[in-house]
Motif scaffolding. Structure first.
Motif, mmCIF file in Angstrom:
data_model
loop_
_atom_site.group_PDB
_atom_site.id
_atom_site.type_symbol
_atom_site.label_atom_id
_atom_site.label_comp_id
_atom_site.label_asym_id
_atom_site.label_seq_id
_atom_site.Cartn_x
_atom_site.Cartn_y
_atom_site.Cartn_z
ATOM 1 N N LEU A 4 56.841 -40.377 61.322
ATOM 2 C CA LEU A 4 56.806 -40.450 62.713
ATOM 3 C C LEU A 4 57.658 -41.672 63.255
ATOM 4 O O LEU A 4 58.119 -41.734 64.045
ATOM 5 N N LEU A 5 57.505 -42.921 62.149
ATOM 6 C CA LEU A 5 58.375 -43.846 62.669
ATOM 7 C C LEU A 5 59.879 -43.543 62.446
ATOM 8 O O LEU A 5 60.509 -44.218 63.367
ATOM 9 N N LEU A 6 60.345 -42.506 61.655
ATOM 10 C CA LEU A 6 61.895 -42.217 61.733
ATOM 11 C C LEU A 6 61.994 -41.507 62.741
ATOM 12 O O LEU A 6 63.152 -41.214 63.076
ATOM 13 N N ALA A 7 61.083 -40.842 63.269
ATOM 14 C CA ALA A 7 61.340 -40.075 64.765
ATOM 15 C C ALA A 7 61.292 -41.121 65.840
ATOM 16 O O ALA A 7 61.095 -40.348 67.002
ATOM 17 N N ASP A 8 61.121 -42.294 65.627
ATOM 18 C CA ASP A 8 61.182 -43.402 66.914
ATOM 19 C C ASP A 8 59.979 -43.191 67.762
ATOM 20 O O ASP A 8 59.887 -43.454 69.139
ATOM 21 N N ILE A 9 58.972 -42.735 67.284
ATOM 22 C CA ILE A 9 57.706 -42.613 68.069
ATOM 23 C C ILE A 9 57.278 -44.167 68.459
ATOM 24 O O ILE A 9 56.484 -44.378 69.296
ATOM 25 N N GLY A 10 57.477 -45.171 67.398
ATOM 26 C CA GLY A 10 57.065 -46.420 67.695
ATOM 27 C C GLY A 10 55.908 -46.843 66.890
ATOM 28 O O GLY A 10 55.091 -45.889 66.629
ATOM 29 N N THR A 11 55.678 -48.179 66.530
ATOM 30 C CA THR A 11 54.969 -48.559 65.392
ATOM 31 C C THR A 11 53.437 -48.221 66.034
ATOM 32 O O THR A 11 52.498 -47.880 65.613
ATOM 33 N N ASP A 12 52.992 -48.804 67.579
ATOM 34 C CA ASP A 12 51.684 -48.563 67.885
ATOM 35 C C ASP A 12 51.238 -47.209 68.010
ATOM 36 O O ASP A 12 50.271 -46.777 67.669
ATOM 37 N N SER A 13 52.136 -46.348 68.562
ATOM 38 C CA SER A 13 51.832 -44.798 68.687
ATOM 39 C C SER A 13 51.480 -44.201 67.332
ATOM 40 O O SER A 13 50.678 -43.129 67.198
ATOM 41 N N THR A 14 52.543 -44.687 66.359
ATOM 42 C CA THR A 14 52.268 -44.080 65.177
ATOM 43 C C THR A 14 50.942 -44.418 64.585
ATOM 44 O O THR A 14 50.224 -43.641 64.034
ATOM 45 N N MET A 15 50.649 -45.709 64.592
ATOM 46 C CA MET A 15 49.132 -46.161 64.115
ATOM 47 C C MET A 15 48.277 -45.522 64.782
ATOM 48 O O MET A 15 47.077 -44.943 64.232
ATOM 49 N N GLU A 16 48.210 -45.238 65.911
ATOM 50 C CA GLU A 16 47.298 -44.465 66.731
ATOM 51 C C GLU A 16 46.977 -43.359 66.344
ATOM 52 O O GLU A 16 45.938 -42.700 66.434
ATOM 53 N N LEU A 17 48.256 -42.348 66.140
ATOM 54 C CA LEU A 17 48.242 -41.094 66.029
ATOM 55 C C LEU A 17 47.508 -40.762 64.565
ATOM 56 O O LEU A 17 46.627 -39.670 64.343
ATOM 57 N N VAL A 18 47.940 -41.779 63.560
ATOM 58 C CA VAL A 18 47.696 -41.547 62.199
ATOM 59 C C VAL A 18 45.979 -41.936 62.202
ATOM 60 O O VAL A 18 45.380 -41.079 61.609
ATOM 61 N N ASP A 19 45.524 -42.868 62.919
ATOM 62 C CA ASP A 19 44.201 -43.163 62.751
ATOM 63 C C ASP A 19 43.460 -41.888 63.366
ATOM 64 O O ASP A 19 42.331 -41.309 62.884
ATOM 65 N N VAL A 20 43.884 -41.124 64.576
ATOM 66 C CA VAL A 20 43.252 -39.993 65.122
ATOM 67 C C VAL A 20 43.169 -38.902 64.100
ATOM 68 O O VAL A 20 42.145 -37.899 63.596
ATOM 69 N N LEU A 21 44.475 -38.505 63.427
ATOM 70 C CA LEU A 21 44.459 -37.527 62.203
ATOM 71 C C LEU A 21 43.625 -37.584 61.218
ATOM 72 O O LEU A 21 43.187 -36.722 60.634
ATOM 73 N N ARG A 22 43.493 -38.914 60.665
ATOM 74 C CA ARG A 22 42.824 -39.112 59.513
ATOM 75 C C ARG A 22 41.203 -38.697 59.845
ATOM 76 O O ARG A 22 40.702 -38.276 59.112
ATOM 77 N N GLU A 23 40.713 -39.290 61.005
ATOM 78 C CA GLU A 23 39.536 -38.890 61.629
ATOM 79 C C GLU A 23 39.169 -37.299 61.568
ATOM 80 O O GLU A 23 38.223 -36.578 61.156
ATOM 81 N N ARG A 24 40.131 -36.699 62.149
ATOM 82 C CA ARG A 24 39.955 -35.333 62.372
ATOM 83 C C ARG A 24 39.858 -34.398 61.048
ATOM 84 O O ARG A 24 39.328 -33.384 60.957
ATOM 85 N N VAL A 25 40.923 -34.908 60.099
ATOM 86 C CA VAL A 25 41.275 -33.933 58.854
ATOM 87 C C VAL A 25 39.886 -34.261 58.195
ATOM 88 O O VAL A 25 39.278 -33.214 57.482
ATOM 89 N N LYS A 26 39.278 -35.419 58.225
ATOM 90 C CA LYS A 26 37.929 -35.650 57.434
ATOM 91 C C LYS A 26 36.719 -34.728 58.081
ATOM 92 O O LYS A 26 36.218 -34.308 57.124
ATOM 93 N N VAL A 27 36.929 -34.725 59.473
ATOM 94 C CA VAL A 27 35.836 -33.885 59.886
ATOM 95 C C VAL A 27 35.946 -32.275 59.827
ATOM 96 O O VAL A 27 35.113 -31.724 59.608
ATOM 97 N N LEU A 28 37.491 -31.929 59.928
ATOM 98 C CA LEU A 28 37.710 -30.602 59.880
ATOM 99 C C LEU A 28 37.323 -29.644 58.510
ATOM 100 O O LEU A 28 36.868 -28.700 58.552
ATOM 101 N N GLY A 29 37.549 -30.594 57.312
ATOM 102 C CA GLY A 29 37.069 -29.833 56.204
ATOM 103 C C GLY A 29 38.138 -28.983 55.549
ATOM 104 O O GLY A 29 38.633 -29.184 54.676
ATOM 105 N N THR A 30 38.527 -28.254 56.439
ATOM 106 C CA THR A 30 39.579 -27.017 55.792
ATOM 107 C C THR A 30 40.829 -27.637 56.500
ATOM 108 O O THR A 30 40.753 -27.974 57.608
ATOM 109 N N ARG A 31 41.991 -27.213 55.683
ATOM 110 C CA ARG A 31 43.283 -27.382 56.225
ATOM 111 C C ARG A 31 44.105 -26.130 56.161
ATOM 112 O O ARG A 31 45.201 -26.232 55.608
#
Length: 396
Positions: A135-162
């Motif tokens: 995400l950082l290499l794609a120039d999304i920016g530090t704040d947006s990267t952290m925000e997206l990663v936090d959301v993805l972490r939570e959703r992956v944990k809840v999702l169970g299947t991938r």
């Protein structure tokens, strides 16, 4: 006697040469008209109190030594233009969809990289670090990267299947939120009751402003808008001719100076004046490229805007950014926004970079939407930005 005959002979030859040149001169000028629109007492370029003999503004003139110039309107549909027949631009609707394959290819690293990582059998801390790096290499920016990663972490944990399908749907949803489809990306190009809409295009050197103005002219012609171009980039050699050629291809006239280095504010003023007199829908002003750290040049850009506003409001100020410049584009955007109040971003050269995340970073930093994106060198490769189509292309 011989001397008298010689003098008579020289006179005859001189008249013959002049007589031959006059038709050539007239032919060269027949499709170009000097702009001498009507003036009134309140006209800042027409008033003798604040202008010189050429109509160049004295009150905000950037260079007292600049050569005098004549502002002229070059008709876009004349026979002597470099393009012999008018072109029909592609319809605006669906442009981004038609160009999706090109966009998908250019941003391959971002979309496919994220999908691959999130579909891994085991997502441990090292995988999340790789996702952050992508995400950082794609120039999304530090704040947006952290925000997206936090959301993805939570959703992956809840999702169970991938499964790939589930991961793709989740990632699409979160990226669309990040790109923000709620932002108003429409161009302010509706004609006012008594005057045209005015649009300025600004940016640093080399980002393709003149080309962008030419391509945008095609977009507006495709929407049946009556427009005039103003060549206020008077310092780059052949910039005015380049713009006039773009206009000629679709029958759009260009107001320009016949002298390099002329006062750009005067040219911009005359372009708007011509638009008011001609009752057109939109006047587009191309400006000279400038470095964001050059105070004098940035002040001059502010001057151009102020001079235009002596007779009409500037409805849209588009900042052209090169997607390959990454985070440096944010620095440019901040400075230009302070000087001329940016209303929208045109992101060019997305066809050759994996830096598409700059869309997110710019919008988050400035609160200004990306309104148009350039995806290639073709005349119709400028498309209105659509959040969902953009994300779908990333994930293709």
């Amino acid at each position: 006697m011989n001397e008298t005959l010689a003098i008579i002979l020289y006179i005859v030859i001189g008249l013959a040469v002049v007589g031959g040149l006059v038709p050539v001169f007239l032919k060269a000028r027949k499709n170009t008209q000097n702009y001498t629109g009507p003036r009134d007492a309140n006209d800042p370029v027409g008033s003798s109190a604040d202008t010189n003999a050429t109509g160049t503004l004295l009150e905000e003139r950037p260079d007292a030594g600049a050569p005098p110039s004549t502002v002229e309107t070059v008709q876009g549909d004349t026979a002597e233009q470099t393009v012999s027949a008018l072109e029909t631009p592609l319809p605006v609707e669906g442009r981004l969809v038609r160009l999706r394959s090109r966009l998908a290819k250019s941003n391959n690293a971002l979309g496919k990289g994220l999908l691959a990582l999130l579909s891994s059998e085991k997502i441990d801390e090292s995988v999340w670090e790789e996702i952050e790096e992508t995400l950082l290499l794609a120039d999304i920016g530090t704040d947006s990267t952290m925000e997206l990663v936090d959301v993805l972490r939570e959703r992956v944990k809840v999702l169970g299947t991938r499964t790939p399908e589930h991961v793709r749907a989740m990632l699409r949803e979160e990226l669309i939120k990040l790109v923000d489809p709620s932002m108003d990306r429409s161009l302010n190009i509706d004609r006012h009751e008594d005057r045209p809409a005015v649009l300025m295009v600004v940016g640093v050197n080399g980002v393709g402003k003149t080309t962008t103005v030419g391509k945008l002219a095609r977009v507006l012609v495709a929407e049946d808008k009556d427009i005039i171009l103003g060549a206020a980039d008077t310092f780059r050699a052949a910039a005015a001719e380049q713009l006039a050629t773009w206009g000629a291809r679709v029958g759009v006239p260009t107001v320009k100076s016949d002298v390099d280095g002329a006062d750009p504010a005067s040219v911009a003023f005359e372009a708007v004046k011509a638009g008011i007199d001609g009752e057109v829908d939109v006047v587009m002003i191309d400006t000279a490229g400038r470095l964001q750290n050059k105070v004098g040049l940035m002040d001059e850009l502010g001057k151009v805007k102020r001079v235009i506003e002596k007779q009409a409001t500037v409805d849209e100020v588009l900042l052209v950014l090169d997607a390959t410049t990454g985070q440096n584009g944010l620095t440019q955007a901040k400075v230009f926004a302070d000087v001329v109040n940016i209303t929208g971003i045109v992101l060019t050269k997305l066809d050759g970079t994996a830096k598409g995340g700059i869309v997110v970073a710019i919008q988050k930093t400035l609160g200004v939407p990306v309104k148009l994106i350039g995806l290639g060198e073709g005349a119709d490769d400028l498309a209105p930005f659509e959040a969902e189509s953009f994300v779908d292309a990333l994930l293709s």
